[in-house]
Write a protein that holds these residues in place. Structure first.
Motif, PDB file in Angstrom:
ATOM      1  N   ASN A  55       0.819  -1.148   0.097  1.00 48.06           N
ATOM      2  CA  ASN A  55       0.122   0.126  -0.074  1.00 48.06           C
ATOM      3  C   ASN A  55       0.887   1.409  -0.147  1.00 48.06           C
ATOM      4  O   ASN A  55       2.024   1.070  -0.033  1.00 48.06           O
ATOM      5  N   ASP A  56       0.420   2.250  -0.078  1.00 53.27           N
ATOM      6  CA  ASP A  56       1.087   3.603   0.054  1.00 53.27           C
ATOM      7  C   ASP A  56       1.890   3.964   1.202  1.00 53.27           C
ATOM      8  O   ASP A  56       3.159   4.400   1.011  1.00 53.27           O
ATOM      9  N   ALA A  57       1.637   3.348   2.387  1.00 50.29           N
ATOM     10  CA  ALA A  57       2.512   3.453   3.583  1.00 50.29           C
ATOM     11  C   ALA A  57       3.802   2.807   3.112  1.00 50.29           C
ATOM     12  O   ALA A  57       4.936   3.118   3.736  1.00 50.29           O
ATOM     13  N   ASP A  58       3.794   1.374   2.653  1.00 53.33           N
ATOM     14  CA  ASP A  58       5.164   0.879   2.042  1.00 53.33           C
ATOM     15  C   ASP A  58       5.922   1.738   1.210  1.00 53.33           C
ATOM     16  O   ASP A  58       7.095   1.459   1.572  1.00 53.33           O
ATOM     17  N   VAL A  59       5.361   2.248   0.211  1.00 53.33           N
ATOM     18  CA  VAL A  59       5.770   3.091  -0.804  1.00 53.33           C
ATOM     19  C   VAL A  59       6.635   4.038  -0.138  1.00 53.33           C
ATOM     20  O   VAL A  59       7.819   4.480  -0.315  1.00 53.33           O
ATOM     21  N   THR A  60       5.860   4.813   0.907  1.00 52.40           N
ATOM     22  CA  THR A  60       6.299   5.857   1.458  1.00 52.40           C
ATOM     23  C   THR A  60       7.703   5.643   2.368  1.00 52.40           C
ATOM     24  O   THR A  60       8.525   6.303   2.423  1.00 52.40           O
ATOM     25  N   PHE A  61       7.403   4.562   3.178  1.00 53.24           N
ATOM     26  CA  PHE A  61       8.582   3.841   4.041  1.00 53.24           C
ATOM     27  C   PHE A  61       9.784   3.708   3.151  1.00 53.24           C
ATOM     28  O   PHE A  61      10.975   4.365   3.650  1.00 53.24           O
ATOM     29  N   ALA A  62       9.780   2.854   2.014  1.00 52.44           N
ATOM     30  CA  ALA A  62      10.745   2.740   1.259  1.00 52.44           C
ATOM     31  C   ALA A  62      11.535   4.175   0.702  1.00 52.44           C
ATOM     32  O   ALA A  62      12.743   4.435   0.886  1.00 52.44           O
ATOM     33  N   GLN A  63      10.453   4.792   0.053  1.00 48.12           N
ATOM     34  CA  GLN A  63      11.154   6.131  -0.409  1.00 48.12           C
ATOM     35  C   GLN A  63      11.812   7.071   0.523  1.00 48.12           C
ATOM     36  O   GLN A  63      12.899   8.110   0.168  1.00 48.12           O
ATOM     37  N   ALA A  64      11.221   7.014   1.881  1.00 50.46           N
ATOM     38  CA  ALA A  64      11.830   8.146   2.513  1.00 50.46           C
ATOM     39  C   ALA A  64      13.185   7.293   3.497  1.00 50.46           C
ATOM     40  O   ALA A  64      14.137   8.104   3.829  1.00 50.46           O
ATOM     41  N   MET A  65      13.169   6.030   3.540  1.00 46.76           N
ATOM     42  CA  MET A  65      14.174   5.275   4.218  1.00 46.76           C
ATOM     43  C   MET A  65      15.356   5.068   3.416  1.00 46.76           C
ATOM     44  O   MET A  65      16.620   5.231   3.970  1.00 46.76           O
ATOM     45  N   ILE A  66      15.438   5.173   2.130  1.00 51.07           N
ATOM     46  CA  ILE A  66      16.316   5.354   1.419  1.00 51.07           C
ATOM     47  C   ILE A  66      17.483   6.132   1.440  1.00 51.07           C
ATOM     48  O   ILE A  66      18.716   6.245   1.956  1.00 51.07           O
ATOM     49  N   PRO A  67      16.852   7.348   1.301  1.00 52.55           N
ATOM     50  CA  PRO A  67      17.689   8.676   1.551  1.00 52.55           C
ATOM     51  C   PRO A  67      18.033   8.824   3.076  1.00 52.55           C
ATOM     52  O   PRO A  67      19.265   9.308   3.444  1.00 52.55           O
ATOM     53  N   HIS A  68      17.190   8.417   3.966  1.00 51.17           N
ATOM     54  CA  HIS A  68      17.666   8.366   5.258  1.00 51.17           C
ATOM     55  C   HIS A  68      18.833   7.424   5.783  1.00 51.17           C
ATOM     56  O   HIS A  68      19.822   7.977   6.340  1.00 51.17           O
ATOM     57  N   HIS A  69      18.642   6.359   5.321  1.00 50.27           N
ATOM     58  CA  HIS A  69      20.004   5.287   5.185  1.00 50.27           C
ATOM     59  C   HIS A  69      21.363   5.917   4.527  1.00 50.27           C
ATOM     60  O   HIS A  69      22.256   5.872   5.209  1.00 50.27           O
ATOM     61  N   GLN A  70      21.124   6.558   3.444  1.00 50.59           N
ATOM     62  CA  GLN A  70      22.096   7.024   2.756  1.00 50.59           C
ATOM     63  C   GLN A  70      22.961   8.460   3.462  1.00 50.59           C
ATOM     64  O   GLN A  70      24.210   8.188   3.446  1.00 50.59           O
ATOM     65  N   GLN A  71      22.112   8.973   4.336  1.00 49.69           N
ATOM     66  CA  GLN A  71      22.507  10.302   5.086  1.00 49.69           C
ATOM     67  C   GLN A  71      23.354   9.409   6.288  1.00 49.69           C
ATOM     68  O   GLN A  71      24.647   9.791   6.730  1.00 49.69           O
ATOM     69  N   ALA A  72      22.803   8.357   6.925  1.00 49.88           N
ATOM     70  CA  ALA A  72      23.538   7.665   7.878  1.00 49.88           C
ATOM     71  C   ALA A  72      25.137   7.249   7.407  1.00 49.88           C
ATOM     72  O   ALA A  72      25.880   7.132   8.115  1.00 49.88           O
ATOM     73  N   LEU A  73      24.844   6.611   6.185  1.00 51.02           N
ATOM     74  CA  LEU A  73      26.228   5.968   5.707  1.00 51.02           C
ATOM     75  C   LEU A  73      27.189   7.349   5.402  1.00 51.02           C
ATOM     76  O   LEU A  73      28.270   6.833   5.465  1.00 51.02           O
ATOM     77  N   GLU A  74      26.554   8.524   5.023  1.00 46.78           N
ATOM     78  CA  GLU A  74      27.649   9.467   5.047  1.00 46.78           C
ATOM     79  C   GLU A  74      28.228  10.099   6.214  1.00 46.78           C
ATOM     80  O   GLU A  74      29.571  10.182   6.086  1.00 46.78           O
TER      81      GLU A  74
END
Length: 221
Positions: A55-74
């Motif tokens: 559902n939309d919540a799953d999509v939002t979770f993935a779309q938001a968590m990807i850049p969030h994780h990317q910043q943690a890696l930075e």
């Protein structure tokens, strides 16, 4: 005289029996093929990500968590040559080990779902040409993401070394992890895809534990 004492009659009867046997055998073959097709179709049902309900919540979770994780890696990469505390270095290694594979996993979901990696920018945001935007610490995973660092935060962190870096890193990563936990909790509550919810469970569990460790590190620095 019996009809079967006549050789011609016996031959005809034999041919008739053979024809019946052939018809019955053909029928069995057809019914067998039909059953095989049904079981084959049943075997094809679920498993691939394209077949999973989301559902939309799953999509939002993935779309938001990807850049969030990317910043943690930075942030983790900045620790190379700057971090001094063994506990900070362990957190850095754990972040790199967990979050890079999770990014690849979430990208594969979005691709399978036919969804873009980045959501459309909301009206009035910096990305859409308006005002506002920035990283900020908003709680909406679909807009400004909780716990994200500003560019200034990242510059300040990059300028530090040793204990000063460790302290700043711990402070920023606590806030960053708290934002990730907030988004993961929303996915656990509202998401539909079982695999996405499982990853959200993992985020809550691992990052909550890391928050506890980072607070201990801060207490001794």
């Amino acid at each position: 005289m019996s009809a079967f004492s006549n050789p011609s009659a016996r031959k005809l009867a034999s041919r008739g029996a053979g024809a019946v046997t052939a018809v019955v055998f053909a029928g069995l073959l057809l019914s067998g093929c039909g059953a095989g097709t049904e079981s084959g179709d049943a075997a094809k049902t679920p498993a691939s990500s394209t077949d999973r309900a989301f559902n939309d919540a799953d999509v939002t979770f993935a779309q938001a968590m990807i850049p969030h994780h990317q910043q943690a890696l930075e942030m983790a990469r900045l620790a190379n040559g700057r971090a001094e505390d063994a506990g900070v270095k362990k957190i850095v290694a754990d972040v790199e080990k967990a979050q890079d594979p999770e990014i690849r996993t979430m990208r594969s979901w979005l691709k399978a779902w036919g969804k873009p990696e980045a959501p459309a920018a909301p009206e009035g945001s910096a990305a859409s040409g308006g005002h506002g935007g920035g990283h900020g610490g908003g709680g909406d995973a679909g807009g400004s993401m909780a716990g994200m660092m500003s560019e200034q935060d990242m510059k300040e962190l990059a300028a530090l070394r040793g204990k000063a870096f460790d302290r700043k890193f711990a402070e920023l990563m606590i806030a960053h992890h708290e934002g990730a936990v907030e988004m993961a909790e929303a996915e656990r509550k509202n998401g539909r895809d079982a695999t996405a919810r499982k990853l959200a469970d993992d985020v809550v569990r691992t990052q909550s534990a890391e928050i506890t460790e980072l607070k201990k590190i801060l207490g001794r620095l």
